[in-house]
Design an enzyme around this catalytic site. Structure first.
Site, mmCIF file in Angstrom:
data_model
loop_
_atom_site.group_PDB
_atom_site.id
_atom_site.type_symbol
_atom_site.label_atom_id
_atom_site.label_comp_id
_atom_site.label_asym_id
_atom_site.label_seq_id
_atom_site.Cartn_x
_atom_site.Cartn_y
_atom_site.Cartn_z
ATOM 1 N N GLU A 85 41.250 40.838 33.964
ATOM 2 C CA GLU A 85 42.168 40.989 32.830
ATOM 3 C C GLU A 85 43.445 40.209 33.157
ATOM 4 O O GLU A 85 43.684 39.871 34.326
ATOM 5 C CB GLU A 85 42.494 42.475 32.611
ATOM 6 C CG GLU A 85 41.258 43.276 32.237
ATOM 7 C CD GLU A 85 41.563 44.746 31.949
ATOM 8 O OE1 GLU A 85 42.761 45.135 32.012
ATOM 9 O OE2 GLU A 85 40.600 45.485 31.662
ATOM 10 N N PRO A 86 44.272 39.955 32.150
ATOM 11 C CA PRO A 86 45.478 39.163 32.417
ATOM 12 C C PRO A 86 46.325 39.734 33.567
ATOM 13 O O PRO A 86 46.856 38.978 34.378
ATOM 14 C CB PRO A 86 46.239 39.209 31.090
ATOM 15 C CG PRO A 86 45.174 39.382 30.058
ATOM 16 C CD PRO A 86 44.112 40.232 30.704
ATOM 17 N N GLN A 103 37.350 10.408 49.619
ATOM 18 C CA GLN A 103 38.026 9.557 50.609
ATOM 19 C C GLN A 103 37.104 8.429 51.086
ATOM 20 O O GLN A 103 37.513 7.272 51.193
ATOM 21 C CB GLN A 103 38.454 10.428 51.801
ATOM 22 C CG GLN A 103 39.351 9.726 52.797
ATOM 23 C CD GLN A 103 40.755 9.476 52.263
ATOM 24 O OE1 GLN A 103 41.176 10.123 51.305
ATOM 25 N NE2 GLN A 103 41.439 8.509 52.835
ATOM 26 N N GLY A 120 36.799 5.449 49.009
ATOM 27 C CA GLY A 120 38.005 4.645 48.809
ATOM 28 C C GLY A 120 38.487 4.783 47.367
ATOM 29 O O GLY A 120 38.342 5.859 46.757
ATOM 30 N N GLY A 121 39.005 3.700 46.800
ATOM 31 C CA GLY A 121 39.537 3.743 45.430
ATOM 32 C C GLY A 121 38.478 4.110 44.410
ATOM 33 O O GLY A 121 38.772 4.731 43.382
ATOM 34 N N GLU A 170 35.208 34.998 41.904
ATOM 35 C CA GLU A 170 34.419 35.980 42.682
ATOM 36 C C GLU A 170 35.173 36.442 43.921
ATOM 37 O O GLU A 170 34.601 36.629 44.990
ATOM 38 C CB GLU A 170 33.072 35.384 43.084
ATOM 39 C CG GLU A 170 32.109 35.234 41.926
ATOM 40 C CD GLU A 170 31.410 36.527 41.550
ATOM 41 O OE1 GLU A 170 31.142 37.346 42.439
ATOM 42 O OE2 GLU A 170 31.147 36.714 40.347
HETATM 43 C C1 LIG Z 1 36.785 29.117 35.434
HETATM 44 C C2 LIG Z 1 36.895 30.587 35.739
HETATM 45 C C3 LIG Z 1 35.801 31.418 35.524
HETATM 46 C C4 LIG Z 1 35.896 32.796 35.785
HETATM 47 N N1 LIG Z 1 34.847 33.612 35.474
HETATM 48 C C5 LIG Z 1 35.031 34.954 35.526
HETATM 49 C C6 LIG Z 1 34.041 35.853 35.005
HETATM 50 O O1 LIG Z 1 32.987 35.438 34.527
HETATM 51 N N2 LIG Z 1 34.294 37.190 35.021
HETATM 52 C C7 LIG Z 1 35.448 37.701 35.516
HETATM 53 O O2 LIG Z 1 35.639 38.913 35.486
HETATM 54 N N3 LIG Z 1 36.413 36.871 36.034
HETATM 55 C C8 LIG Z 1 36.226 35.538 36.034
HETATM 56 N N4 LIG Z 1 37.209 34.687 36.519
HETATM 57 C C9 LIG Z 1 38.434 35.259 37.080
HETATM 58 C C10 LIG Z 1 38.569 35.056 38.587
HETATM 59 O O3 LIG Z 1 37.656 35.870 39.269
HETATM 60 C C11 LIG Z 1 40.046 35.353 38.925
HETATM 61 O O4 LIG Z 1 40.798 34.256 38.440
HETATM 62 C C12 LIG Z 1 40.267 35.553 40.412
HETATM 63 O O5 LIG Z 1 39.675 36.764 40.845
HETATM 64 C C13 LIG Z 1 41.761 35.578 40.773
HETATM 65 O O6 LIG Z 1 42.481 36.412 39.925
HETATM 66 P P1 LIG Z 1 43.835 35.844 39.240
HETATM 67 O O7 LIG Z 1 43.482 34.565 38.571
HETATM 68 O O8 LIG Z 1 44.420 36.917 38.402
HETATM 69 O O9 LIG Z 1 44.793 35.498 40.445
HETATM 70 P P2 LIG Z 1 45.769 36.523 41.225
HETATM 71 O O10 LIG Z 1 45.029 37.733 41.624
HETATM 72 O O11 LIG Z 1 47.017 36.678 40.437
HETATM 73 O O12 LIG Z 1 46.076 35.675 42.524
HETATM 74 C C14 LIG Z 1 47.088 34.658 42.580
HETATM 75 C C15 LIG Z 1 47.192 34.209 44.040
HETATM 76 O O13 LIG Z 1 47.614 35.311 44.842
HETATM 77 C C16 LIG Z 1 46.716 35.506 45.901
HETATM 78 N N5 LIG Z 1 46.583 36.947 46.217
HETATM 79 C C17 LIG Z 1 46.409 37.962 45.343
HETATM 80 N N6 LIG Z 1 46.293 39.125 46.019
HETATM 81 C C18 LIG Z 1 46.409 38.830 47.332
HETATM 82 C C19 LIG Z 1 46.365 39.577 48.540
HETATM 83 N N7 LIG Z 1 46.160 40.905 48.528
HETATM 84 N N8 LIG Z 1 46.520 38.934 49.717
HETATM 85 C C20 LIG Z 1 46.708 37.585 49.751
HETATM 86 N N9 LIG Z 1 46.746 36.820 48.638
HETATM 87 C C21 LIG Z 1 46.594 37.422 47.446
HETATM 88 C C22 LIG Z 1 45.383 34.968 45.406
HETATM 89 O O14 LIG Z 1 44.500 34.660 46.470
HETATM 90 C C23 LIG Z 1 45.839 33.746 44.628
HETATM 91 O O15 LIG Z 1 46.038 32.665 45.500
HETATM 92 C C24 LIG Z 1 37.102 33.317 36.307
HETATM 93 C C25 LIG Z 1 38.196 32.463 36.538
HETATM 94 C C26 LIG Z 1 38.111 31.134 36.244
HETATM 95 C C27 LIG Z 1 39.331 30.253 36.430
#
Ligand SMILES: Cc1cc2nc3c(=O)[nH]c(=O)nc-3n(C[C@H](O)[C@H](O)[C@H](O)COP(=O)(O)OP(=O)(O)OC[C@H]3O[C@@H](n4cnc5c(N)ncnc54)[C@H](O)[C@@H]3O)c2cc1C
Length: 389
Positions: free
Chosen positions: A133-134, A344, A347-348, A371
């Protein structure tokens, strides 16, 4: 036999599974690979690839025979994911997502649910796994989607973001919180929503760096109503189901990443054998050989680990979370590394869209994020070594 051919022969596939894998190889060679660059360019959903996959009956391989499937091994499934993903990473993840959304139903569904839903999956239904979720990404336990019982129905309100296949799915596995159980992780529950259920809508699809033909959607549940019979497990059992689902989907996304890695490695090796500078093929420079050697060594070990995890799962071992995290972490970091080095070594030319490595680099990046980001996998692996005193 070279080291990779021997590795490909490692999983103990039955003659029937080898035959299916050969059919998948022919399909990727003749149809999916030639179409991949154009799908990347247009970002259109690759319906003809999905139709071709369904013509081979590929969904059936992970559905048990009792429900219209073929019930083939997990190793055979991973081999097919890797093959398709090497040809077109978008198509690979679309198909793999069908498995990710269905496996919990196979493992935890009631007999009635399996009889009702699995034959459709076996025939080619598209699945979506809806967790993120967002405001709840890496920490999914903060999800706010609500499931509220109303007589024999469950009413769903909320929304999900970044959902693979979210705009095209026939069957959505959705995680949310059971209203009567409050707001904590013990309220997390899971249910299936079918396509065209009133109140289910697609808010938008994302314009992405890579995997451009695989759709990624934000979806909303606005008083969406399903029968109680669509609840998977009991109210409050969702977190257990979620963790079990991830144990099976993480090796699958690792196989997908290793498909990208193998494609980038093959392109790099072909190019360094062909490209000449200073009167020699560039593969003859020791600096290039050392790089190829390092990539080959990493790839060989990671592929061996893929088949190790596949074997554990095929033997019925369910406590494989750390093995799956190790695999997802290394496979995705390796896909990114090999794709970067392949660019890499070109190259270009590697920076030009005419060469496949440009796309592979863009496709590789997300494998380190979805995941469970690789930071989260490092955390899971590290934490598992804390001594319990
Ligand atoms: C193309 C695409 C397909 C996807 N498909 C699916 C799907 O089919 N179903 C589904 O449910 N989701 C899906 N996702 C969601 C995806 O699993 C999430 O984007 C991912 O789990 C990360 O969550 P977030 O984007 O909210 O990042 P955030 O959780 O906000 O993380 C932002 C950064 O903070 C770091 N971070 C967060 N918590 C910690 C911690 N405790 N320790 C260290 N670092 C941390 C993260 O590693 C990351 O670098 C998809 C995403 C994309 C972009």
């Amino acid at each position: 036999m070279n080291v990779f051919e021997r590795l490909d022969a490692l999983p103990a596939l039955s003659p029937e599974e080898r035959q299916l894998l050969d059919s998948v190889k022919a399909l990727t060679r003749d149809e999916i690979t030639p179409r991949a660059a154009e799908y990347d360019r247009t970002a259109e959903f690759p319906w003809d690839n999905i139709r071709a996959i369904n013509a081979l009956g590929l969904n059936a391989m992970f559905v048990p025979e009792a429900y219209g499937g073929a019930g083939l091994s997990y190793a055979a499934y991973l081999a097919c994911v890797r093959e398709i993903s090497a040809a077109c990473a978008s198509t690979g993840i679309i198909w793999a997502t069908n498995f990710h959304a269905t496996k919990p139903l196979i493992d935890f569904g009631t007999e009635e649910q399996k009889q009702r839903l699995l034959p459709r999956v076996a025939e080619g239904a598209i699945g979506a796994l809806c967790i993120t979720e967002p405001e709840a990404g890496s920490d999914a336990t903060h999800m706010t989607t609500r499931f509220t019982q109303d007589g024999g129905d469950i009413v769903i309100t909320g929304g999900k973001t970044f959902i693979s296949n979210g705009d095209v799915a026939d069957l959505y596995l959705v995680f949310g919180k059971w209203s009567e159980l409050g707001d904590g992780r013990n309220a997390i529950s899971a249910l299936y929503i079918e396509k065209a259920t009133p109140g289910l809508s697609v808010l938008r699809t994302e314009d992405k760096m890579g995997h451009r033909a695989a759709s990624t959607a934000a979806i909303a549940f606005d008083g969406c109503r399903v029968q109680r019979a669509n609840l998977l497990g009991m109210p409050g059992e969702g977190l257990k189901l979620l963790l079990a689902a991830l144990n099976k989907s993480r090796p699958s996304v690792a196989a997908h990443a290793l498909g990208i890695a193998r494609a980038a490695f093959d392109d790099a090796v072909a190019y360094v054998n062909e490209r000449r500078q200073s009167g020699r093929r560039i593969v003859e420079f020791q600096g290039v050989q050392f790089l190829i050697a390092d990539l080959a060594a990493e790839l060989a070990l990671c592929e061996a680990w893929l088949w190790h995890v596949a074997r554990l799962i095929d033997l019925g071992e369910s406590d494989i979370g750390i093995e799956a995290s190790v695999l997802k972490l290394r496979a995705s970091d390796l896909a990114m590394r090999i794709a970067t080095e392949a660019v890499q070594l070109h190259g270009g030319y590697g920076y030009i869209k005419e060469y496949r490595v440009e796309r592979l680099l863009r496709d590789a990046k997300i494998t380190q994020i979805w995941e469970g980001t690789n930071q989260i996998h490092r955390q899971l692996i590290g934490r598992s070594f804390i001594a319990r005193g």
